[in-house]
Motif scaffolding. Structure first.
Motif, mmCIF file in Angstrom:
data_model
loop_
_atom_site.group_PDB
_atom_site.id
_atom_site.type_symbol
_atom_site.label_atom_id
_atom_site.label_comp_id
_atom_site.label_asym_id
_atom_site.label_seq_id
_atom_site.Cartn_x
_atom_site.Cartn_y
_atom_site.Cartn_z
ATOM 1 N N ARG A 121 0.820 -1.224 0.000
ATOM 2 C CA ARG A 121 0.000 0.000 0.000
ATOM 3 C C ARG A 121 0.853 1.274 0.000
ATOM 4 O O ARG A 121 0.327 2.369 0.060
ATOM 5 N N LEU A 122 2.180 1.119 0.001
ATOM 6 C CA LEU A 122 3.032 2.311 0.085
ATOM 7 C C LEU A 122 3.157 3.004 -1.266
ATOM 8 O O LEU A 122 3.171 2.365 -2.311
ATOM 9 N N THR A 123 3.272 4.333 -1.215
ATOM 10 C CA THR A 123 3.392 5.080 -2.456
ATOM 11 C C THR A 123 4.784 5.680 -2.611
ATOM 12 O O THR A 123 5.143 6.188 -3.652
ATOM 13 N N LYS A 146 -0.358 2.001 11.886
ATOM 14 C CA LYS A 146 -1.227 0.933 11.368
ATOM 15 C C LYS A 146 -0.778 -0.422 11.942
ATOM 16 O O LYS A 146 -1.605 -1.244 12.350
ATOM 17 N N ALA A 147 0.547 -0.644 11.987
ATOM 18 C CA ALA A 147 1.069 -1.906 12.531
ATOM 19 C C ALA A 147 0.673 -2.038 14.000
ATOM 20 O O ALA A 147 0.299 -3.121 14.465
ATOM 21 N N LYS A 175 8.289 10.587 5.361
ATOM 22 C CA LYS A 175 8.271 10.440 6.825
ATOM 23 C C LYS A 175 6.847 10.261 7.338
ATOM 24 O O LYS A 175 6.594 9.471 8.247
ATOM 25 N N GLN A 176 5.917 11.010 6.718
ATOM 26 C CA GLN A 176 4.509 10.879 7.135
ATOM 27 C C GLN A 176 3.998 9.471 6.854
ATOM 28 O O GLN A 176 3.299 8.863 7.657
ATOM 29 N N GLU A 177 4.385 8.970 5.681
ATOM 30 C CA GLU A 177 3.926 7.628 5.316
ATOM 31 C C GLU A 177 4.491 6.583 6.284
ATOM 32 O O GLU A 177 3.800 5.684 6.729
ATOM 33 N N GLU A 178 5.768 6.759 6.629
ATOM 34 C CA GLU A 178 6.414 5.828 7.552
ATOM 35 C C GLU A 178 5.688 5.835 8.910
ATOM 36 O O GLU A 178 5.439 4.777 9.497
ATOM 37 N N ALA A 179 5.334 7.039 9.369
ATOM 38 C CA ALA A 179 4.642 7.152 10.660
ATOM 39 C C ALA A 179 3.275 6.467 10.583
ATOM 40 O O ALA A 179 2.846 5.784 11.523
#
Ligand code: ATP
Length: 257
Positions: free
Chosen positions: A105-107, A130-131, A121-125
């Motif tokens: 689901r990562l972009t 989510k995990a 960084k936002q996506e990583e957070a």
């Protein structure tokens, strides 16, 4: 219907693993796929998840044909699975195992990762959060930083389900999740499947633990020697003559009665 399996056949050389099998899964239900050993259940999972192409027939997901898709495209569409034998990243932490499940689901592309842009960084957070949420669902929050191989057997099976859930599925395929579990672990698994259903995720379940199947499934499809021999509610299946005959002579734990 979430999934439509239409006249699927599969032969491996001389072995006819599936013959003209059709069934549908309604949104939000738990559908059991049962049958004696070698009946073709895992082969059906392999067809749905594009591990192998069917010899004939078609499978569609929400009215889109899955024909010709690759396994990762099936995941992107919203179908995930677990396997009969545990396939975790044994030396990674529990949290990392779940994060890996979310990668489809990562972009973020290579460049944004290299330069660690704000959006990366936002996506990583978000993936981290989510995990955490998923570990809460599967009841493993307190083991977040444990190494996967150090978990108990039942916990590892739940982690596998967590990793699958991380891909944001609409349909999850569980292949014998209760295999090797003790009574308490099976009870926890029952609660987890109910929780998954309450999140509006549809469940297709292969399982030999008949008390669990009868308790948790809304409907059941029965395969024998690669053919569908029955379909119905747990009560209809329990009293179906052909099903009882197919199960005669199998081990007690597999007994339908
Ligand atoms: P079990 O409950 O024991 O897991 P199953 O119902 O999942 O059984 P499958 O694993 O789908 O059954 O196997 C159905 C038939 O297809 C068996 O005869 C099996 O040997 C055969 N088969 C499955 N996969 C392959 C393969 N990759 N190559 C050759 N034969 C295969």
């Amino acid at each position: 219907m979430v999934l439509n399996v239409n006249k699927i056949s599969k032969n491996f050389g001389g072995i006819q693993a599936l013959t003209d099998v059709s069934f549908s899964i309604k949104e939000g239900e738990v559908l059991g796929l049962i049958g004696p050993n070698g009946a073709g259940k895992t082969t059906m999972f392999n067809m749905i998840t594009a591990m192998f192409p069917p010899s004939s027939g078609e499978i569609s997901f929400k009215d889109d044909s899955l024909t010709g898709l690759k396994p990762h495209q099936i995941t992107e569409k919203g179908i995930c699975r677990t396997f009969q034998n545990i396939r975790l990243f044994a030396d990674m932490t529990v949290h990392e195992n779940v994060m890996v499940g979310n990668h489809c689901r990562l972009t973020t592309g290579v460049w944004r990762s290299v330069f660690r842009t704000k959006s990366q960084k936002q996506e990583e957070a978000a993936v981290n959060r989510k995990a955490d949420e998923i570990l809460e669902i599967v009841g493993l929050s307190e083991f977040k930083d444990s190494i996967a191989k150090n978990l108990s057997y039942g916990q590892q099976r739940r982690l596998e389900i967590g990793r699958a859930l991380a891909s944001d599925p609409q349909l999850i395929l569980l292949d014998e999740p209760a295999a090797g579990m003790n009574e308490k672990e099976t009870k926890d698994l029952f609660d987890l499947i109910k929780k998954i259903q309450s999140l509006n995720i549809t469940v297709l379940l292969i399982e030999h633990d008949m008390p669990l199947v009868m308790k948790i499934c809304d409907r059941i499809v029965v395969l024998n020697f690669g053919k569908k021999i029955a379909e119905g509610t747990p009560e209809e299946i329990r009293t179906n003559k052909e099903v009882i005959e197919a199960y005669l002579g199998v081990e007690e734990e597999d007994d339908i009665a």
